[in-house]
Design a protein around this motif. Structure first.
Motif, PDB file in Angstrom:
ATOM      1  N   HIS A   8      30.798  46.747  36.698  1.00  0.00           N
ATOM      2  CA  HIS A   8      31.957  47.300  37.367  1.00  0.00           C
ATOM      3  C   HIS A   8      33.164  46.899  36.521  1.00  0.00           C
ATOM      4  CE1 HIS A   8      34.578  48.535  40.525  1.00  0.00           C
ATOM      5  NE2 HIS A   8      35.002  47.320  40.783  1.00  0.00           N
ATOM      6  N   GLU A  32      43.617  44.512  38.335  1.00  0.00           N
ATOM      7  CA  GLU A  32      42.681  44.517  39.468  1.00  0.00           C
ATOM      8  C   GLU A  32      41.937  43.183  39.547  1.00  0.00           C
ATOM      9  OE1 GLU A  32      40.208  48.026  39.438  1.00  0.00           O
ATOM     10  OE2 GLU A  32      39.020  47.286  41.128  1.00  0.00           O
ATOM     11  N   SER A  82      42.083  40.639  42.648  1.00  0.00           N
ATOM     12  CA  SER A  82      40.869  40.264  43.377  1.00  0.00           C
ATOM     13  C   SER A  82      40.695  38.742  43.426  1.00  0.00           C
ATOM     14  CB  SER A  82      39.636  40.980  42.825  1.00  0.00           C
ATOM     15  OG  SER A  82      39.375  40.559  41.523  1.00  0.00           O
ATOM     16  N   THR A 111      38.122  37.890  46.613  1.00  0.00           N
ATOM     17  CA  THR A 111      36.954  38.756  46.755  1.00  0.00           C
ATOM     18  C   THR A 111      36.705  39.482  45.437  1.00  0.00           C
ATOM     19  OG1 THR A 111      38.401  40.499  47.522  1.00  0.00           O
ATOM     20  CG2 THR A 111      37.162  39.312  49.227  1.00  0.00           C
ATOM     21  N   ARG A 153      34.348  41.516  43.154  1.00  0.00           N
ATOM     22  CA  ARG A 153      33.085  42.264  43.254  1.00  0.00           C
ATOM     23  C   ARG A 153      32.114  41.754  42.193  1.00  0.00           C
ATOM     24  NH1 ARG A 153      33.186  48.825  43.006  1.00  0.00           N
ATOM     25  NH2 ARG A 153      30.992  49.069  42.438  1.00  0.00           N
ATOM     26  N   LYS A 154      30.852  41.643  42.574  1.00  0.00           N
ATOM     27  CA  LYS A 154      29.817  41.158  41.652  1.00  0.00           C
ATOM     28  C   LYS A 154      29.742  42.083  40.426  1.00  0.00           C
ATOM     29  CE  LYS A 154      24.917  39.855  42.090  1.00  0.00           C
ATOM     30  NZ  LYS A 154      24.866  38.879  41.057  1.00  0.00           N
ATOM     31  N   ASN A 155      29.394  41.488  39.293  1.00  0.00           N
ATOM     32  CA  ASN A 155      29.269  42.234  38.031  1.00  0.00           C
ATOM     33  C   ASN A 155      30.564  42.899  37.557  1.00  0.00           C
ATOM     34  OD1 ASN A 155      26.590  41.610  37.590  1.00  0.00           O
ATOM     35  ND2 ASN A 155      25.831  43.396  38.717  1.00  0.00           N
ATOM     36  N   SER A 156      31.680  42.316  37.945  1.00  0.00           N
ATOM     37  CA  SER A 156      32.953  42.838  37.428  1.00  0.00           C
ATOM     38  C   SER A 156      33.170  42.347  35.999  1.00  0.00           C
ATOM     39  CB  SER A 156      34.128  42.356  38.282  1.00  0.00           C
ATOM     40  OG  SER A 156      34.079  42.948  39.555  1.00  0.00           O
ATOM     41  N   ARG A 193      36.518  33.277  42.215  1.00  0.00           N
ATOM     42  CA  ARG A 193      37.699  33.278  43.099  1.00  0.00           C
ATOM     43  C   ARG A 193      38.458  31.954  43.094  1.00  0.00           C
ATOM     44  NH1 ARG A 193      35.269  32.735  49.057  1.00  0.00           N
ATOM     45  NH2 ARG A 193      33.102  32.374  48.493  1.00  0.00           N
TER      46      ARG A 193
END
Ligand SMILES: [Zn+2]
Length: 318
Positions: free
Chosen positions: A34, A40, A44, A49, A51-54, A287
């Protein structure tokens, strides 16, 4: 972290990725990851939060190949990236000092036998002996040398010594020494087309793309931690206002040149309203990451298959 998308004859810092390999990396990312902009990513982290595989893509220094080669590939696959720009070189034919130093010391066909010069109080005297003339064999060794490995020749050892002494100096002092080294080598300032930085038009075009962002990489690429807080602030703010004037957008992320920073750097970055800063320290972002010490991984010149393995290895590192 990328620097150049190019295939130079030598790449001692492993900062160049060939365009065919880069396209394979982009395909891997498009299919299995991702890809987010740095904005972004930073938002995040703030929301806690991610997102996994960012993955966020960054390019340091502002070489013209970023615009000419990387941008069309990124645009074709619709992936965003951030380009950290060293603004002194915008619209100039001048090469980065490290590229010119490499060219002079490692690839001059003939050099005087003896090099002697003083930098920062350190007297350097090196006899090149038979290496004064560049043999085809030595040329090959230099083309394949990785600067993190032991120097295989006297020229490589001299290059590394000069690089280490020049790196902490301010731009004008670097240029004075570089001029002495040019004179010694009997060379004029090197202005190779393939080593140029982006023009103002190219920066504006890159910045006007909805996908891409520009970021701060200072004016002259100093090792910030070697300098006073005032000097650091000036390098950062001048770069930021140049980019804002050029593009109408105020950049608010920075990549520390050479990954060099200290507490004063972080204070200057915060004062400038930056939302995040990238180091060259190898760690993933989560995070709890410190927004002013975000890690990155330097992508090697490898195929898509190797890149996939590397991504998996990097994801396991925290
Ligand atoms: Zn850099």
């Amino acid at each position: 972290m990328y620097h150049r998308i190019a295939a130079p004859t030598s790449d001692i810092w492993n900062i160049a990725v060939e365009s065919a390999n880069f396209e394979q990396h982009v395909r891997v990312l498009k299919v299995s990851y991702h890809v987010v902009s740095t904005t972004e990513l930073v938002e995040s982290i703030a929301r806690q939060t991610i997102r996994k595989n960012s993955v966020a893509l960054t390019f340091d220094d502002g070489y013209a190949d970023n615009f000419l080669v990387a941008k069309p590939i990124l645009d074709h696959y619709g992936l965003p990236a951030t380009f950290f720009i060293t603004s002194h070189y915008t619209d100039q034919k001048e090469e980065f000092w490290w590229d010119e130093l490499e060219h002079l010391v490692l690839f001059s066909v003939h050099l005087p036998c003896l090099f002697s010069h003083t930098i920062s109080g350190q007297f350097i005297e090196v006899s090149l002996g038979a290496e004064a003339s560049l043999s085809p064999n030595a040329q090959q060794q230099h083309q394949h040398w990785d600067a993190s490995e032991t120097p295989p020749t006297a020229r490589c050892a001299l290059f590394l010594r000069l690089w280490q002494l020049l790196r902490p100096l301010p731009y004008l002092e670097q240029q004075l020494h570089l001029q002495r080294i040019r004179q010694w080598a009997g060379a004029i300032p090197s202005q190779r087309l393939a080593y140029r930085s982006m023009s103002l038009n190219q920066l504006q075009s890159l910045s006007s793309s909805p996908l891409h962002e520009l970021g701060i990489h200072t004016v002259s690429h100093p090792a910030l931690a070697s300098h006073s807080p005032d000097f650091q602030r000036q390098e950062l703010l001048s770069n930021q206002s140049f980019l804002e004037k050029a593009t109408g957008k105020k950049p608010n992320v920075i990549a520390y040149p050479y990954g060099s920073y200290n507490q004063e750097t972080i204070e200057a970055v915060t004062e400038a309203g930056c939302k995040a800063a990238f180091t060259t320290e190898e760690r993933t972002v989560n995070r709890w990451s410190d927004r002013y010490r975000l890690g990155r991984f330097q992508v090697p010149n490898c195929t898509g298959a190797t890149f996939t393995q590397r991504l998996q290895q990097w994801q396991k590192r925290d």
